[in-house]
Scaffold this motif. Sequence first.
Motif, PDB file in Angstrom:
ATOM      1  N   VAL A 290     -16.608  26.571 -16.190  1.00 30.58           N
ATOM      2  CA  VAL A 290     -17.496  27.300 -17.818  1.00 30.58           C
ATOM      3  C   VAL A 290     -16.614  29.191 -17.558  1.00 30.58           C
ATOM      4  CG1 VAL A 290     -19.288  29.225 -18.093  1.00 30.58           C
ATOM      5  CG2 VAL A 290     -19.882  27.135 -16.922  1.00 30.58           C
ATOM      6  N   THR A 291     -16.637  29.444 -18.738  1.00 23.94           N
ATOM      7  CA  THR A 291     -15.474  30.323 -19.205  1.00 23.94           C
ATOM      8  C   THR A 291     -15.755  31.030 -19.443  1.00 23.94           C
ATOM      9  OG1 THR A 291     -14.922  29.726 -21.539  1.00 23.94           O
ATOM     10  CG2 THR A 291     -13.338  28.605 -19.952  1.00 23.94           C
ATOM     11  N   ASP A 292     -17.261  31.278 -20.133  1.00 19.60           N
ATOM     12  CA  ASP A 292     -18.230  32.151 -20.477  1.00 19.60           C
ATOM     13  C   ASP A 292     -19.312  32.529 -19.583  1.00 19.60           C
ATOM     14  OD1 ASP A 292     -19.407  34.236 -21.759  1.00 19.60           O
ATOM     15  OD2 ASP A 292     -20.236  33.024 -23.609  1.00 19.60           O
ATOM     16  N   ALA A 293     -19.261  33.982 -18.560  1.00 19.08           N
ATOM     17  CA  ALA A 293     -19.632  33.993 -17.610  1.00 19.08           C
ATOM     18  C   ALA A 293     -21.270  34.296 -17.887  1.00 19.08           C
ATOM     19  CB  ALA A 293     -19.259  35.329 -17.094  1.00 19.08           C
ATOM     20  N   SER A 294     -21.686  34.387 -19.300  1.00 15.45           N
ATOM     21  CA  SER A 294     -22.970  35.009 -19.711  1.00 15.45           C
ATOM     22  C   SER A 294     -23.917  33.166 -19.680  1.00 15.45           C
ATOM     23  CB  SER A 294     -22.700  34.824 -21.085  1.00 15.45           C
ATOM     24  OG  SER A 294     -22.449  34.454 -22.360  1.00 15.45           O
ATOM     25  N   ALA A 295     -23.097  32.345 -19.866  1.00 13.27           N
ATOM     26  CA  ALA A 295     -23.346  31.174 -19.644  1.00 13.27           C
ATOM     27  C   ALA A 295     -24.510  31.213 -18.789  1.00 13.27           C
ATOM     28  CB  ALA A 295     -22.476  29.934 -20.325  1.00 13.27           C
ATOM     29  N   LEU A 296     -24.088  31.472 -17.398  1.00 14.45           N
ATOM     30  CA  LEU A 296     -24.363  32.070 -16.296  1.00 14.45           C
ATOM     31  C   LEU A 296     -25.340  32.450 -15.725  1.00 14.45           C
ATOM     32  CD1 LEU A 296     -21.273  30.597 -13.886  1.00 14.45           C
ATOM     33  CD2 LEU A 296     -23.326  29.094 -15.200  1.00 14.45           C
ATOM     34  N   ARG A 297     -25.767  33.473 -17.042  1.00 18.67           N
ATOM     35  CA  ARG A 297     -26.168  34.798 -16.842  1.00 18.67           C
ATOM     36  C   ARG A 297     -26.292  36.017 -15.828  1.00 18.67           C
ATOM     37  NH1 ARG A 297     -30.240  30.299 -16.594  1.00 18.67           N
ATOM     38  NH2 ARG A 297     -30.568  30.430 -14.825  1.00 18.67           N
ATOM     39  N   GLY A 298     -24.907  35.993 -15.342  1.00 21.23           N
ATOM     40  CA  GLY A 298     -24.004  36.408 -14.692  1.00 21.23           C
ATOM     41  C   GLY A 298     -23.580  36.226 -13.460  1.00 21.23           C
ATOM     42  N   ALA A 299     -23.861  35.079 -13.478  1.00 24.60           N
ATOM     43  CA  ALA A 299     -24.282  34.191 -11.866  1.00 24.60           C
ATOM     44  C   ALA A 299     -22.375  34.311 -11.995  1.00 24.60           C
ATOM     45  CB  ALA A 299     -24.486  33.620 -11.002  1.00 24.60           C
ATOM     46  N   ASN A 300     -21.937  33.903 -10.397  1.00 22.18           N
ATOM     47  CA  ASN A 300     -20.694  32.779 -10.767  1.00 22.18           C
ATOM     48  C   ASN A 300     -20.778  31.308 -10.574  1.00 22.18           C
ATOM     49  OD1 ASN A 300     -19.005  35.563 -10.459  1.00 22.18           O
ATOM     50  ND2 ASN A 300     -19.401  35.342  -7.751  1.00 22.18           N
ATOM     51  N   GLY A 301     -21.865  31.037 -10.219  1.00 17.88           N
ATOM     52  CA  GLY A 301     -21.759  29.798 -10.674  1.00 17.88           C
ATOM     53  C   GLY A 301     -23.600  29.400 -10.289  1.00 17.88           C
ATOM     54  N   LEU A 302     -23.693  27.659 -11.185  1.00 16.33           N
ATOM     55  CA  LEU A 302     -25.228  27.365 -10.671  1.00 16.33           C
ATOM     56  C   LEU A 302     -25.531  26.453 -10.809  1.00 16.33           C
ATOM     57  CD1 LEU A 302     -28.451  28.887 -11.817  1.00 16.33           C
ATOM     58  CD2 LEU A 302     -27.317  27.663 -13.746  1.00 16.33           C
ATOM     59  N   THR A 303     -26.305  25.786  -9.588  1.00 20.69           N
ATOM     60  CA  THR A 303     -26.005  24.230  -9.938  1.00 20.69           C
ATOM     61  C   THR A 303     -27.894  23.936 -10.349  1.00 20.69           C
ATOM     62  OG1 THR A 303     -25.807  24.490  -7.140  1.00 20.69           O
ATOM     63  CG2 THR A 303     -26.980  22.953  -7.748  1.00 20.69           C
ATOM     64  N   ASP A 304     -27.588  23.275 -11.500  1.00 21.30           N
ATOM     65  CA  ASP A 304     -28.979  22.515 -12.675  1.00 21.30           C
ATOM     66  C   ASP A 304     -29.287  21.234 -11.699  1.00 21.30           C
ATOM     67  OD1 ASP A 304     -30.387  21.723 -14.189  1.00 21.30           O
ATOM     68  OD2 ASP A 304     -29.341  22.191 -15.970  1.00 21.30           O
TER      69      ASP A 304
ATOM     70  N   ALA B 284     -26.116  19.206 -12.400  1.00 18.39           N
ATOM     71  CA  ALA B 284     -24.457  19.666 -13.190  1.00 18.39           C
ATOM     72  C   ALA B 284     -24.630  20.915 -11.579  1.00 18.39           C
ATOM     73  CB  ALA B 284     -24.768  19.979 -14.499  1.00 18.39           C
ATOM     74  N   VAL B 285     -23.590  20.709 -11.165  1.00 16.64           N
ATOM     75  CA  VAL B 285     -23.059  22.187 -10.629  1.00 16.64           C
ATOM     76  C   VAL B 285     -21.837  22.927 -11.307  1.00 16.64           C
ATOM     77  CG1 VAL B 285     -21.633  23.282  -9.089  1.00 16.64           C
ATOM     78  CG2 VAL B 285     -23.237  21.249  -8.887  1.00 16.64           C
ATOM     79  N   MET B 286     -22.274  24.608 -11.595  1.00 18.85           N
ATOM     80  CA  MET B 286     -21.211  25.214 -12.932  1.00 18.85           C
ATOM     81  C   MET B 286     -20.981  26.496 -12.064  1.00 18.85           C
ATOM     82  SD  MET B 286     -23.206  25.188 -16.001  1.00 18.85           S
ATOM     83  CE  MET B 286     -25.180  24.558 -14.844  1.00 18.85           C
ATOM     84  N   VAL B 287     -18.819  26.399 -12.498  1.00 18.02           N
ATOM     85  CA  VAL B 287     -18.702  27.174 -11.528  1.00 18.02           C
ATOM     86  C   VAL B 287     -17.501  28.404 -12.643  1.00 18.02           C
ATOM     87  CG1 VAL B 287     -17.237  28.017 -10.155  1.00 18.02           C
ATOM     88  CG2 VAL B 287     -18.569  26.075  -9.658  1.00 18.02           C
ATOM     89  N   ARG B 288     -17.804  29.321 -12.497  1.00 13.36           N
ATOM     90  CA  ARG B 288     -16.736  30.533 -13.611  1.00 13.36           C
ATOM     91  C   ARG B 288     -15.213  30.068 -13.352  1.00 13.36           C
ATOM     92  NH1 ARG B 288     -18.561  36.544 -12.915  1.00 13.36           N
ATOM     93  NH2 ARG B 288     -16.435  36.399 -14.270  1.00 13.36           N
ATOM     94  N   ASP B 289     -14.644  30.098 -14.591  1.00  9.87           N
ATOM     95  CA  ASP B 289     -13.232  29.783 -15.012  1.00  9.87           C
ATOM     96  C   ASP B 289     -12.536  30.653 -14.443  1.00  9.87           C
ATOM     97  OD1 ASP B 289     -11.608  27.785 -13.765  1.00  9.87           O
ATOM     98  OD2 ASP B 289     -10.838  27.933 -16.325  1.00  9.87           O
ATOM     99  N   ASP B 290     -13.457  31.937 -14.374  1.00 12.00           N
ATOM    100  CA  ASP B 290     -12.416  33.660 -15.035  1.00 12.00           C
ATOM    101  C   ASP B 290     -12.302  34.129 -13.254  1.00 12.00           C
ATOM    102  OD1 ASP B 290     -14.783  34.218 -14.772  1.00 12.00           O
ATOM    103  OD2 ASP B 290     -14.834  35.593 -16.153  1.00 12.00           O
ATOM    104  N   MET B 291     -11.985  33.723 -12.421  1.00  8.18           N
ATOM    105  CA  MET B 291     -11.994  34.148 -10.987  1.00  8.18           C
ATOM    106  C   MET B 291     -10.304  33.803 -10.274  1.00  8.18           C
ATOM    107  SD  MET B 291     -16.198  33.895  -9.431  1.00  8.18           S
ATOM    108  CE  MET B 291     -16.064  32.231  -9.641  1.00  8.18           C
ATOM    109  N   ASP B 292     -10.064  34.592  -9.589  1.00 12.60           N
ATOM    110  CA  ASP B 292      -9.356  33.857  -8.398  1.00 12.60           C
ATOM    111  C   ASP B 292      -9.632  33.338  -7.927  1.00 12.60           C
ATOM    112  OD1 ASP B 292     -10.121  34.579  -5.807  1.00 12.60           O
ATOM    113  OD2 ASP B 292      -9.754  36.554  -5.566  1.00 12.60           O
ATOM    114  N   ALA B 293      -8.240  32.123  -7.139  1.00  9.91           N
ATOM    115  CA  ALA B 293      -9.193  30.561  -6.377  1.00  9.91           C
ATOM    116  C   ALA B 293      -9.622  30.695  -5.405  1.00  9.91           C
ATOM    117  CB  ALA B 293      -7.192  30.022  -6.121  1.00  9.91           C
TER     118      ALA B 293
END
Length: 324
Positions: free
Chosen positions: A162-176, A181-190
């Motif tokens: 996920v490139t837009d952190a707002s889609a994760l309600r400000g979290a770095n990741g989310l499990t649905d 589905a597991v979602m992870v922000r793409d705008d962080m370091d490795a």
Amino acid sequence: MTGAEWKRALEFAARFRMRSFNNTLLIWWQHDAAYRQGRVPDPMPRYVAGFKQWQMLGRRVIAGQRGYMIFAPLTARFATSSPTDADSWRRLRRNERPRAGEVVRSRMVGVRPAYVWDVSQTDGRALPELPVPRLLRGEAPSGLWDGLAAIVRDEGFGLVMVTDASALRGANGLTDFKARAVMVRDDMDASARVKTLAHELAHVRMHDPGSDASLHRGIGEVEAESVALMIGAAHGIDTSDYTIPYVSSWANFVQGKTPTEVIQETGERVRRAAAAILDQLPTAQYSAGDPPGLDRRGQSHRLSPTVVAAASERQAGQLETRSL
């Protein structure tokens, strides 16, 4: 009982993860006491094993060195002709043979004191020196992201960047769990992306909607972050950015149990989950605390120079050797 102490305990347990959480605490406390008393040279133990196990490896415990007491399982044999009937199992006496047609299983019936010694308390045949992970801040170990992602997919979950952190309600990741589905922000370091993926994988493994942790969200978040911390520590990742809530904010939520009991049970759940994930990863990791040449059953097996050299070369190719 503080977040900092909890993190230290998990970082230590990551180096001795094949032993129970309680036993890692016992080793930690006794080695620290030995170090303060000047009986061992280093503040952190490296490899621990029993008296006879060290002998099998060609080493001996130095005279006067006291072992670290831990608890070993005490097992007994049980037999039945109706395995599905829980009440039908009977305990076999020593040397008693099962009756014809009976199934025999071993069960843990208690614990007994056992003793282990750190390698610094022994001398004798040299142990192979295996490379250890060393990473610069922000880097991720080679192969760790791909390994974690493969486990997520094996659990039946899709992985979405996920490139837009707002889609994760400000979290770095989310499990649905509903969408699997597991979602992870793409705008962080490795390193942060790997940490987040490990955190979400812990949720996948431990916190489905029907689990006990779903009733205590605080403990669920502690468990997920703790598993991620142990996975990171086993790979040499800097864990200073891992945040564990203050113990009193989550250990007091379970009725009928003291905070100490909750901490012990949570620590063991975390250790089991992290060890299972680490076992599945094809990455270079710190050892699990057993000396090189000793398998998990406590048996010695000689490592030939060729095997040791090949293993070292293979791991060295996957590691960053630069210092922090």
